[in-house]
Design an enzyme around this catalytic site. Sequence first.
Site, short mmCIF file in Angstrom:
data_model
loop_
_atom_site.label_atom_id
_atom_site.label_comp_id
_atom_site.label_asym_id
_atom_site.label_seq_id
_atom_site.Cartn_x
_atom_site.Cartn_y
_atom_site.Cartn_z
N ASP A 77 76.66 56.62 24.37
CA ASP A 77 77.41 56.02 23.26
C ASP A 77 76.93 56.57 21.93
OD1 ASP A 77 75.24 54.00 24.44
OD2 ASP A 77 75.20 53.87 22.27
N GLU A 122 70.78 54.29 36.59
CA GLU A 122 70.29 55.57 36.05
C GLU A 122 69.47 56.33 37.10
OE1 GLU A 122 69.64 54.01 31.42
OE2 GLU A 122 68.01 53.84 32.86
N1 ADE Z 1 70.95 52.78 25.96
C1 ADE Z 1 72.19 53.31 25.96
N2 ADE Z 1 72.77 53.19 24.75
C2 ADE Z 1 71.86 52.57 23.95
C3 ADE Z 1 71.86 52.16 22.59
N3 ADE Z 1 72.91 52.38 21.80
N4 ADE Z 1 70.75 51.56 22.11
C4 ADE Z 1 69.69 51.35 22.90
N5 ADE Z 1 69.63 51.70 24.19
C5 ADE Z 1 70.70 52.32 24.72
#
Ligand code: ADE
Length: 333
Positions: free
Chosen positions: A214, A16
Site C-alpha cells: 500500500d 507472508e
Molecule cells: N504493513 C503493510 N502496510 C503497512 C503500513 N501502511 N503500515 C505499517 N505496516 C504495514
Amino acid sequence: MAAIQRVVLVVAMEQEADPFIRTHGLERMKPSPFMPGMPMVCYTGHLRGDKHKSGGKRLQIFLVWTGRDERYKVNNVATTAASVATYASLAAFQPVDLVLSAGTAGGFAAVGATVGDVYLSTKCVFHNRRIPAGTDYEEYGFGHFRSPSLLLLATACGLKQGVVSTSDSLDFSPIDLELMRGEGAAVKEMEAAAVAWVCQQVHVPFVAVKSITDIIDGPETVDDEFYANLQTASEALQEKLSRILDLLSQAPLAHWAGGSVAGGSTPAVTGRGVETTVDKAGADVENKATRATARVDVKTSSNLATRFTAALPLIAAVSIGALLGAALAKRSK
Ligand code: ADE
C-alpha cells in the site's frame, strides 16, 4: 569470510510466510525450540535450488513466524513479538550468520515506491519513539540501525533500497508522518527496527526485506489496499527472498556491498558483525541535518498554506467586488 550458511527470517504474518515455506518445503520444528507457552513457530530446512548442494555447505533456514495471539486469534504483529522472537531465535539457533525481518509494508510514493516493489533496508528507524530529553535520548529513540551495504545484491535481485521506518501502528499521526519524512523513509512497517535492535546488541548482521502492499501518500485507505495486495506481495516477497538467499549462499556479505545509496551511509561488514562507518557523534550530526532539511520542507509548505489561508478574506472581498461591479455594469446597460 565465508558465505552465509545459517539465516533466521523473522515474519509477523502467516500469509507472508506461507509462499516461502511451501516453495522451500520447510518443516515445522518439533518440539518447538521456544519456551512452553510462547506463540512463535519455527519452520526449518534448506534453500531449494541452492548451488552448494554438492561440495560446499547448504544454506540452512530458520523461518520464525511470531504466531497467533491466543485471545484475539490474529497474527502477532508489531514490535513486542518481533523482538522476543528474534532474541529467542538467536539464543536457540547459534551460530546465526544473518537475520532478516521479512514481510509486507507501506511505501512512500514521494520517494518512488509503488505497490509490488520489494525493498532492502539501508537503515531502520523508529518513528514513534519520541524522547526529546537531550540529544542522546532523541537519537536513541530513532535507533538508526544501519544495514550492511548491499547495493550489488539489490541490483542483482531487482530490489529497491531505502530507509525502513517502524512503529506499532498501522496508521500514523501527523507527527509520525513528519518524522518519517524527516528520516527520508521509503518504507513504513511494524517490526524491522525492533528486530534490528536485538541484532545490534549481539553484532549479528541484519537486513529488512519488505514487499509493498500500500501507498502511504496515495489516495486509497491502507487496509483496503493492504488486503487487496497481501497475497501478490507475499508471492513477490518469496521470489525475492529466494534469490537473495541463493546469492548470499554463494559469496560473503561483503562481496555484495558496492557502495551506498539514498538513505544514508551504509556500514562496513566486519567479521560476523556490522559496524557503522561513522561514529555516533558524526551520525548524530548527519541524522539531525537530514531531519532539519525535511522540516524546512514541511515548514515551507505549511507557511505557504498559512499565507494562502490568511489571504483568503482579501481574495474573497476582491472577487465579490468584481462580481458586484459586473452585475451593476450589466444593469446600467
Ligand atoms: N504493513 C503493510 N502496510 C503497512 C503500513 N501502511 N503500515 C505499517 N505496516 C504495514
